[in-house]
Design a protein around this motif. Structure first.
Motif, PDB file in Angstrom:
ATOM      1  N   GLU A  91      71.606  45.726  64.658  1.00 34.45           N
ATOM      2  CA  GLU A  91      71.224  46.377  63.249  1.00 34.45           C
ATOM      3  C   GLU A  91      70.778  45.252  62.775  1.00 34.45           C
ATOM      4  OE1 GLU A  91      74.273  47.732  61.824  1.00 34.45           O
ATOM      5  OE2 GLU A  91      73.623  49.446  62.977  1.00 34.45           O
ATOM      6  N   ASP A 108      75.648  53.189  61.146  1.00 35.26           N
ATOM      7  CA  ASP A 108      75.014  54.446  61.140  1.00 35.26           C
ATOM      8  C   ASP A 108      75.665  54.961  62.811  1.00 35.26           C
ATOM      9  OD1 ASP A 108      74.248  57.293  62.147  1.00 35.26           O
ATOM     10  OD2 ASP A 108      72.291  56.531  61.191  1.00 35.26           O
ATOM     11  N   GLU A 109      76.883  55.306  62.590  1.00 39.46           N
ATOM     12  CA  GLU A 109      77.316  55.687  64.223  1.00 39.46           C
ATOM     13  C   GLU A 109      76.801  57.437  64.918  1.00 39.46           C
ATOM     14  OE1 GLU A 109      80.937  58.115  62.918  1.00 39.46           O
ATOM     15  OE2 GLU A 109      80.694  56.790  61.653  1.00 39.46           O
ATOM     16  N   ASN A 110      75.852  57.611  64.642  1.00 40.77           N
ATOM     17  CA  ASN A 110      75.176  58.149  65.281  1.00 40.77           C
ATOM     18  C   ASN A 110      73.822  58.200  65.609  1.00 40.77           C
ATOM     19  OD1 ASN A 110      77.251  60.996  64.581  1.00 40.77           O
ATOM     20  ND2 ASN A 110      75.512  60.559  62.989  1.00 40.77           N
ATOM     21  N   SER A 111      73.564  56.626  65.081  1.00 44.16           N
ATOM     22  CA  SER A 111      72.003  56.313  65.450  1.00 44.16           C
ATOM     23  C   SER A 111      71.865  55.028  66.204  1.00 44.16           C
ATOM     24  CB  SER A 111      70.602  56.889  64.835  1.00 44.16           C
ATOM     25  OG  SER A 111      70.565  56.339  63.202  1.00 44.16           O
ATOM     26  N   SER A 112      72.693  53.868  65.829  1.00 40.94           N
ATOM     27  CA  SER A 112      72.125  52.785  66.113  1.00 40.94           C
ATOM     28  C   SER A 112      72.883  52.495  67.532  1.00 40.94           C
ATOM     29  CB  SER A 112      73.960  51.918  65.446  1.00 40.94           C
ATOM     30  OG  SER A 112      73.440  52.151  63.583  1.00 40.94           O
ATOM     31  N   GLN A 113      71.480  51.989  67.766  1.00 50.60           N
ATOM     32  CA  GLN A 113      71.810  50.962  69.249  1.00 50.60           C
ATOM     33  C   GLN A 113      71.634  49.822  69.405  1.00 50.60           C
ATOM     34  OE1 GLN A 113      67.638  52.254  71.076  1.00 50.60           O
ATOM     35  NE2 GLN A 113      68.866  53.977  71.666  1.00 50.60           N
ATOM     36  N   TRP A 127      69.201  49.163  76.627  1.00 56.67           N
ATOM     37  CA  TRP A 127      69.154  49.890  75.337  1.00 56.67           C
ATOM     38  C   TRP A 127      70.927  50.330  75.045  1.00 56.67           C
ATOM     39  CZ3 TRP A 127      66.551  47.948  71.079  1.00 56.67           C
ATOM     40  CH2 TRP A 127      65.706  47.937  70.248  1.00 56.67           C
ATOM     41  N   SER A 158      73.458  52.273  73.166  1.00 58.51           N
ATOM     42  CA  SER A 158      73.545  54.115  72.557  1.00 58.51           C
ATOM     43  C   SER A 158      74.872  53.733  71.467  1.00 58.51           C
ATOM     44  CB  SER A 158      73.077  55.387  72.293  1.00 58.51           C
ATOM     45  OG  SER A 158      72.897  56.150  71.714  1.00 58.51           O
ATOM     46  N   SER A 198      76.099  56.346  69.781  1.00 58.91           N
ATOM     47  CA  SER A 198      76.304  57.525  69.633  1.00 58.91           C
ATOM     48  C   SER A 198      77.325  58.261  71.200  1.00 58.91           C
ATOM     49  CB  SER A 198      75.651  58.298  69.443  1.00 58.91           C
ATOM     50  OG  SER A 198      74.675  58.696  69.883  1.00 58.91           O
ATOM     51  N   THR A 236      79.493  67.687  62.407  1.00 59.55           N
ATOM     52  CA  THR A 236      78.432  66.732  61.951  1.00 59.55           C
ATOM     53  C   THR A 236      77.127  67.865  61.507  1.00 59.55           C
ATOM     54  OG1 THR A 236      78.856  65.270  62.978  1.00 59.55           O
ATOM     55  CG2 THR A 236      76.773  65.393  61.992  1.00 59.55           C
TER      56      THR A 236
END
Length: 185
Positions: free
Chosen positions: A32, A59-64, A84, A86, A88, A167
């Motif tokens: 981030e 964003d816990e669904n798309s952060s990497q 990488w 993820s 999520s 969700t």
């Protein structure tokens, strides 16, 4: 804001790219818009960093997180491989201990890491006793959106099949509201 802990334990099987001696590997973590770094481990292809980083998740669904392994040199550092990560799909409060193959690596080097979703992610239902009844708190609705009529704010676990379904329903409802709002203007 959701939090995550990431421990970079070490690597095995890193290629020795040095002509004389061995490599001095270290890791960087880009997440981030910020970068963190471990210390170098001198003269080894099997570094052990055991370094823990703590992050706030936007964003816990798309952060990497982008984890890179480097060899420290006097003039310029050599890239050895990356991974990488993820965030999520993690289980809340459960340490996920993994060994993963580095990509773009000249060998089959593995990165050993431990990642923990401190206060976000799926709840591990199997770890809870059957007699307990878990209750989820619904997040406050996004500004300009109200929950659908009859929506349960405190719903027992038996009413919620999975956080993914919940969700998906929230997203569907938000899209419905946006379309409805567009039609009225």
């Amino acid at each position: 804001m959701p939090r995550m802990e990431l421990t970079l334990v070490g690597c095995t099987g890193l290629p020795n790219t040095e002509t004389f001696g061995k490599i001095d590997p270290y890791c960087t973590v880009m997440f981030e818009g910020k970068t963190w770094k471990t210390d170098e481990c001198e003269d080894t292809t099997e570094p052990q960093w055991n370094k823990t980083f703590k992050f706030n998740i936007a964003d816990e669904n798309s952060s990497q997180a982008h984890i890179c392994v480097w060899n420290k040199n006097t003039m310029s550092d050599d890239f050895l491989g990356d991974y990488w990560l993820s965030v999520s799909g993690l289980d809340r409060g459960k340490a996920d201990d993994r060994s993963v193959l580095l990509t773009k690596c000249k060998g089959n080097a593995e990165l050993h890491l431990i990642v923990t979703a401190v206060d976000f992610g799926d709840v591990d239902v199997e770890a809870e006793p059957e007699s307990s009844q878990t209750t989820y708190q619904q997040r406050p609705p996004m500004e300009g959106f109200a929950p659908p009529p009859g929506a349960a704010i405190n719903a027992p676990l038996s009413l919620i099949e999975s956080s993914a379904t919940s969700t998906l329903l929230s997203i569907s409802y938000a899209v419905f509201c946006l379309k409805k709002k567009k039609r009225t203007h």
